[in-house]
Design a protein around this motif. Structure first.
Motif, mmCIF file in Angstrom:
data_model
loop_
_atom_site.group_PDB
_atom_site.id
_atom_site.type_symbol
_atom_site.label_atom_id
_atom_site.label_comp_id
_atom_site.label_asym_id
_atom_site.label_seq_id
_atom_site.Cartn_x
_atom_site.Cartn_y
_atom_site.Cartn_z
ATOM 1 N N PRO A 1 2.890 -6.174 -9.318
ATOM 2 C CA PRO A 1 2.210 -5.552 -10.465
ATOM 3 C C PRO A 1 1.080 -6.394 -11.035
ATOM 4 C CG PRO A 1 4.581 -5.312 -10.659
ATOM 5 C CD PRO A 1 4.351 -6.224 -9.494
ATOM 6 N N SER A 2 1.184 -7.716 -10.898
ATOM 7 C CA SER A 2 0.164 -8.606 -11.451
ATOM 8 C C SER A 2 -1.062 -8.756 -10.550
ATOM 9 C CB SER A 2 0.768 -9.995 -11.684
ATOM 10 O OG SER A 2 1.273 -10.523 -10.454
ATOM 11 N N ASP A 3 -0.992 -8.249 -9.343
ATOM 12 C CA ASP A 3 -2.080 -8.447 -8.387
ATOM 13 C C ASP A 3 -3.290 -7.588 -8.746
ATOM 14 O OD1 ASP A 3 -2.511 -9.687 -5.462
ATOM 15 O OD2 ASP A 3 -3.443 -7.701 -5.511
ATOM 16 N N LYS A 4 -4.492 -8.122 -8.506
ATOM 17 C CA LYS A 4 -5.727 -7.415 -8.870
ATOM 18 C C LYS A 4 -5.912 -6.123 -8.077
ATOM 19 C CE LYS A 4 -9.694 -9.039 -7.423
ATOM 20 N NZ LYS A 4 -10.859 -9.937 -7.149
ATOM 21 N N TYR A 5 -5.239 -6.004 -6.938
ATOM 22 C CA TYR A 5 -5.373 -4.802 -6.106
ATOM 23 C C TYR A 5 -4.206 -3.827 -6.278
ATOM 24 C CZ TYR A 5 -8.912 -7.662 -3.839
ATOM 25 O OH TYR A 5 -10.014 -8.437 -3.601
ATOM 26 N N ASN A 6 -3.349 -4.079 -7.262
ATOM 27 C CA ASN A 6 -2.165 -3.247 -7.413
ATOM 28 C C ASN A 6 -2.490 -1.791 -7.709
ATOM 29 O OD1 ASN A 6 0.284 -2.315 -9.573
ATOM 30 N ND2 ASN A 6 0.930 -3.217 -7.632
ATOM 31 N N GLN A 7 -3.511 -1.548 -8.532
ATOM 32 C CA GLN A 7 -3.874 -0.164 -8.845
ATOM 33 C C GLN A 7 -4.393 0.562 -7.606
ATOM 34 O OE1 GLN A 7 -2.093 0.190 -11.857
ATOM 35 N NE2 GLN A 7 -3.638 1.810 -11.957
ATOM 36 N N LEU A 8 -5.190 -0.131 -6.789
ATOM 37 C CA LEU A 8 -5.653 0.477 -5.542
ATOM 38 C C LEU A 8 -4.480 0.724 -4.594
ATOM 39 C CD1 LEU A 8 -8.954 -1.505 -4.856
ATOM 40 C CD2 LEU A 8 -8.747 0.917 -5.495
ATOM 41 N N ALA A 9 -3.510 -0.180 -4.586
ATOM 42 C CA ALA A 9 -2.328 0.014 -3.745
ATOM 43 C C ALA A 9 -1.551 1.252 -4.186
ATOM 44 C CB ALA A 9 -1.428 -1.224 -3.790
ATOM 45 N N ARG A 10 -1.415 1.442 -5.481
ATOM 46 C CA ARG A 10 -0.708 2.621 -5.986
ATOM 47 C C ARG A 10 -1.434 3.911 -5.590
ATOM 48 N NH1 ARG A 10 3.098 1.629 -10.085
ATOM 49 N NH2 ARG A 10 3.246 -0.576 -10.690
ATOM 50 N N LYS A 11 -2.762 3.852 -5.554
ATOM 51 C CA LYS A 11 -3.549 5.030 -5.201
ATOM 52 C C LYS A 11 -3.506 5.318 -3.705
ATOM 53 C CE LYS A 11 -8.314 6.766 -5.095
ATOM 54 N NZ LYS A 11 -9.715 6.572 -5.540
ATOM 55 N N TYR A 12 -3.762 4.300 -2.906
ATOM 56 C CA TYR A 12 -3.934 4.519 -1.466
ATOM 57 C C TYR A 12 -2.658 4.345 -0.652
ATOM 58 C CZ TYR A 12 -9.021 4.535 -2.109
ATOM 59 O OH TYR A 12 -10.299 4.849 -2.485
ATOM 60 N N ALA A 13 -1.760 3.489 -1.110
ATOM 61 C CA ALA A 13 -0.566 3.164 -0.315
ATOM 62 C C ALA A 13 0.682 3.195 -1.188
ATOM 63 C CB ALA A 13 -0.738 1.787 0.334
ATOM 64 N N PRO A 14 1.047 4.371 -1.710
ATOM 65 C CA PRO A 14 2.193 4.434 -2.622
ATOM 66 C C PRO A 14 3.533 4.109 -1.964
ATOM 67 C CG PRO A 14 1.400 6.643 -2.068
ATOM 68 C CD PRO A 14 0.380 5.676 -1.547
ATOM 69 N N ARG A 15 3.611 4.206 -0.632
ATOM 70 C CA ARG A 15 4.875 3.873 0.036
ATOM 71 C C ARG A 15 5.089 2.369 0.158
ATOM 72 N NH1 ARG A 15 4.181 8.202 5.008
ATOM 73 N NH2 ARG A 15 5.523 9.847 4.180
ATOM 74 N N GLY A 16 4.044 1.605 -0.004
ATOM 75 C CA GLY A 16 4.154 0.155 0.135
ATOM 76 C C GLY A 16 2.800 -0.440 0.437
ATOM 77 N N ALA A 17 2.625 -1.703 0.054
ATOM 78 C CA ALA A 17 1.319 -2.361 0.155
ATOM 79 C C ALA A 17 1.133 -3.118 1.455
ATOM 80 C CB ALA A 17 1.123 -3.304 -1.033
ATOM 81 N N GLY A 18 1.941 -2.814 2.448
ATOM 82 C CA GLY A 18 1.803 -3.478 3.733
ATOM 83 C C GLY A 18 2.724 -4.668 3.857
ATOM 84 N N ALA A 19 2.646 -5.334 5.011
ATOM 85 C CA ALA A 19 3.572 -6.428 5.316
ATOM 86 C C ALA A 19 2.867 -7.738 5.591
ATOM 87 C CB ALA A 19 4.440 -6.051 6.517
ATOM 88 N N VAL A 20 1.546 -7.756 5.486
ATOM 89 C CA VAL A 20 0.771 -8.976 5.735
ATOM 90 C C VAL A 20 0.140 -9.415 4.422
ATOM 91 C CG1 VAL A 20 -1.169 -9.982 6.997
ATOM 92 C CG2 VAL A 20 0.314 -8.299 8.120
#
Length: 426
Positions: A324-343
């Motif tokens: 939640p604290s990451d600067k890209y968290n909002q983009l992750a919620r928009k584009y990748a709601p199932r998860g933000a990847g594994a890398v």
């Protein structure tokens, strides 16, 4: 099933495949052959003249590879696809259709180190020039556009930092410039992000990574969205002008919304030759069948590991869009709601030496140059994958001297955390 569209998991298992008509084999056979018999002289001529579809020679196409191509196109929501020998080969074949000597393409500065090296150095010998832009500053893409610009290239989830790119915003820039948007979707896979849904015209993958998923086969793929008008302004003569090697056929006019995939096959793969082995296609197809299950486990594990690292006193920072604290968290919620990847990456307070030391102390994590394996992997990018860059470029690409990259596998998360804990403690 005739009255409904299959879901993602169903497509991952079934798209492109049917029981073998000769033997009844349910798994797609490995057509381990170099070439195919023609029915007669007219049949051969029609195949070579692009007047009929069929198999000629495995460098150009193969039935095993065709199933893989149809499956990935279905998962990505594209019109057609072409499988090639590696992700790097996919990038060469794509840009060969778009660029003439002296032309430019814009690329996001946050990319896999091998792509940065390929774009900066190898492509110079073709006369293709890269112009870099900052994916955190959309206006930098607009400023980079010139009359010589022929494409924009980004990663949906950037390697190594795991940052999320605003695909829709950059697609708007590409539309305004009248050029296609190419998205490398390797780290996300279509399970997490489908770039075509957000404005991409071409999608590429290293099949070696999450789609294959088991670290045993190299491959790459190009997916044509079928959304770009290749006749616009005469910018793309490979697709819009008569092809002398095919008796004057105009590929866009003849093949419509899958013309780009055809061009990649008959003008790129045919002549450059980076063919995918049918055996590798079979292995990657087998991996894709479990893609939804694996990707969700990858993401769940990655979030747990990132949370552990974020709280560890030896860690300076964690770059993971799922936090939640990451600067890209909002983009992750928009584009990748199932998860933000594994890398993702994290920085150690001990700097370069601490990063090099950590990778040598881990026991369950494998120290190697790959991502997207069922096994968890670790690398210190500044001394390996990004070592060809100067220090400033390393930092800009997310691979500073204190950075360690993790590719989280599908093991038990408690074991992964325990291994990191002992290595950090040591």
């Amino acid at each position: 099933m005739s009255d409904r569209l299959p879901g993602f998991s169903t497509l991952a298992v079934h798209a492109g495949a049917q029981p073998d008509p000769t033997t009844g084999a349910r798994a797609t056979p490995i057509y381990q052959t170099t070439s195919f018999v023609f029915n007669d002289a007219d049949h051969a001529a029609s195949l070579f003249g692009l007047q009929a579809f069929g198999n000629i020679y495995t460098r150009i196409g193969n039935p095993t590879n065709a199933v893989l191509e149809e499956r990935v196109a279905a998962l990505e929501g594209g019109t057609a696809a072409l499988a090639v020998a590696s992700g790097h080969a996919a990038q060469v074949v794509v840009l060969q259709q778009l660029l003439q000597p002296g032309d430019e393409f814009i690329a996001a500065r946050k990319l896999y180190g091998g792509s940065i090296n390929q774009f900066t150095h190898a492509f110079k010998s073709f006369g293709w020039n890269v112009v870099w832009a900052d994916p955190d500053d959309i206006a930098s893409f607009e400023r980079a556009v010139t009359p010589r610009t022929k494409a924009i290239f980004i990663e949906s989830i950037a390697n190594p930092a795991g940052s999320i790119t605003d695909i829709e915003a950059i697609s708007t820039v590409a539309r305004k410039a009248g050029v296609p948007l190419i998205v490398d979707n390797t780290l996300a896979s279509p399970y997490l992000i489908r770039p075509i849904d957000h404005g991409a015209d071409i999608v590429v993958h290293s099949l070696t990574k999450f789609l294959g998923g088991h670290g045993n086969s190299l491959g790459g793929i190009i997916v044509d969205a079928g959304t770009f008008d290749w006749s616009t302004g005469g910018k793309y003569p490979m697709l819009s002008e008569p092809r002398p090697e095919y008796h004057g056929i105009r590929l866009q006019e003849t093949f419509g919304n899958f013309a780009f995939a055809i061009a990649c096959r008959v003008l790129g793969l045919r002549d450059l030759g980076p063919a995918l082995s049918p055996f590798n296609a079979f292995m990657i197809l087998t991996g894709i069948e479990t893609l939804p299950l694996r990707m969700q486990k990858h993401c769940d594990n990655a979030k747990a590991v990132a949370e552990f690292l974020a709280a560890h006193p030896a860690v300076a920072s964690v770059s993971y869009a799922g936090l939640p604290s990451d600067k890209y968290n909002q983009l992750a919620r928009k584009y990748a709601p199932r998860g933000a990847g594994a890398v993702f990456t994290f920085s150690l307070k001990g700097g370069y030496d601490a990063g090099v030391s950590l990778v040598s102390k881990l026991q369950l994590f494998s120290h190697l140059a790959n991502v997207g394996d069922t096994r968890s992997l670790v690398i210190h990018p500044a001394s390996t994958t990004h070592s060809q860059l100067d220090d400033a470029a390393k930092v800009k690409s997310g691979a500073g001297p204190d950075v360690v990259r993790l590719s989280i596998g599908i093991e038990d998360k408690e074991d992964l955390i325990a291994d990191l804990e002992q290595a950090l403690g040591a």
